[in-house]
Design a protein around this motif. Structure first.
Motif, PDB file in Angstrom:
ATOM      1  N   SER A   1       9.926  28.387   0.721  1.00 41.43           N
ATOM      2  CA  SER A   1       9.693  29.764   1.278  1.00 41.43           C
ATOM      3  C   SER A   1       8.454  30.049   0.460  1.00 41.43           C
ATOM      4  O   SER A   1       7.827  31.048   0.771  1.00 41.43           O
ATOM      5  CB  SER A   1      10.513  30.830   1.516  1.00 41.43           C
TER       6      SER A   1
ATOM      7  N   ARG B   1       4.597  30.456  -0.893  1.00 43.50           N
ATOM      8  CA  ARG B   1       3.445  30.236  -0.218  1.00 43.50           C
ATOM      9  C   ARG B   1       2.340  29.601  -1.281  1.00 43.50           C
ATOM     10  O   ARG B   1       2.681  30.289  -2.285  1.00 43.50           O
ATOM     11  CB  ARG B   1       2.610  30.936   0.590  1.00 43.50           C
TER      12      ARG B   1
ATOM     13  N   ASP C   1      -1.214  34.207   4.927  1.00 40.22           N
ATOM     14  CA  ASP C   1       0.071  34.711   5.287  1.00 40.22           C
ATOM     15  C   ASP C   1       0.693  34.469   6.388  1.00 40.22           C
ATOM     16  O   ASP C   1       1.920  34.859   6.713  1.00 40.22           O
ATOM     17  CB  ASP C   1       0.374  36.156   4.695  1.00 40.22           C
TER      18      ASP C   1
ATOM     19  N   SER D   1       4.520  30.708   7.189  1.00 38.10           N
ATOM     20  CA  SER D   1       5.888  31.123   6.499  1.00 38.10           C
ATOM     21  C   SER D   1       6.839  29.735   6.408  1.00 38.10           C
ATOM     22  O   SER D   1       6.968  29.190   7.626  1.00 38.10           O
ATOM     23  CB  SER D   1       6.568  32.335   6.953  1.00 38.10           C
TER      24      SER D   1
ATOM     25  N   SER E   1      11.066  28.871   5.925  1.00 38.27           N
ATOM     26  CA  SER E   1      12.575  29.407   5.986  1.00 38.27           C
ATOM     27  C   SER E   1      13.631  28.295   6.010  1.00 38.27           C
ATOM     28  O   SER E   1      13.141  27.078   6.196  1.00 38.27           O
ATOM     29  CB  SER E   1      12.650  30.250   6.767  1.00 38.27           C
TER      30      SER E   1
END
Lengths: 112, 115
Positions: free
Chosen positions: A57, A59, A65, A68, A70
């Motif tokens: 996760s 960056r 942004d 993302s 997960s």
């Protein structure tokens, strides 16, 4: 070897809409050091790959942004909150926990 | 600015040899593991080899073990891939990548194995 399975193979998306790419591993990517070495790469047409996300996760510098990452264990997701024209390309996941390092087969993101 | 510049690719016959080089700049080369990753025409990415910072440990994908050798010269900020007994299936763009998680990639060098 750890098999990385991405879906879908192709993802047509409307500009400004979200997109989601799944990556599943054949075994847990949790390393003995406690980290999970799951990375995401973007390859625009005619360009070398560029790392977007590392350790599930995080960056990379300069990555917008709207991207993302997960997931945990064997199940991971890359999300683009609002797709822009410059996001067209192929996205790959890669595991760095087990030797040999292995990549997913890629997901091609295109604009509808 | 981080730069990785590969060279040494070209056309070679099956069974032949090539030596790829990667010149690194803009970062402390000796602090990073380094990878070679390849991409056959129209295909996905395939990790080839990795070398640790001091060059004493090396890792390879099964299909290149015994044929390819990864090495580095930290004094010259350079990474190498010696490729012997080349096969048609080794045809690909070969990328030099910084770190085991491939945080930065060069532009690649094309290797074509064909008679």
């Amino acid at each position: 070897d750890v098999v990385m399975t991405q879906s879908p193979l192709s993802l047509p998306v409307t500009l400004g809409q979200p997109a989601s790419i799944s990556c599943r591993s054949s075994q847990s990517l949790v390393h003995s050091d406690g980290n999970t070495y799951l990375n995401w790469f973007q390859q625009r047409p005619g360009q070398p790959p560029r790392r977007l996300i590392y350790k599930i996760s995080n960056r990379d510098s300069g990555v917008p942004d709207r991207f993302s990452g997960s997931g945990s264990g064997t199940d991971f997701t890359l999300k683009i909150s609002r797709v822009e024209a410059e996001d067209v390309g192929v996205y790959y996941c890669m595991q760095g926990t087990h030797w040999p390092l292995t990549f997913g087969g890629g997901t091609k993101v295109e604009i509808k | 600015e981080v730069q990785l510049v590969e060279s040494g690719g070209g056309l070679v016959q099956p069974g032949g040899s090539l030596r790829l080089s990667c010149a690194a700049s803009g970062f402390t080369f000796s602090s990073y593991r380094m990878n070679w990753v390849r991409q056959a025409p129209g295909k996905g990415l395939e990790w080839v080899a990795n070398v640790i910072q001091n060059g004493s440990e090396k890792y390879y994908m099964d299909s290149v073990k015994g044929r390819f050798t990864i090495s580095r010269d930290n004094a010259k900020n350079s990474l190498y891939l010696q490729m012997n007994s080349l096969r048609t299936e080794d045809t690909a763009v070969y990328y030099c990548c910084r770190g085991s998680s491939s945080s930065f990639w060069g532009q690649g060098t094309m290797v074509t194995v064909s008679s």
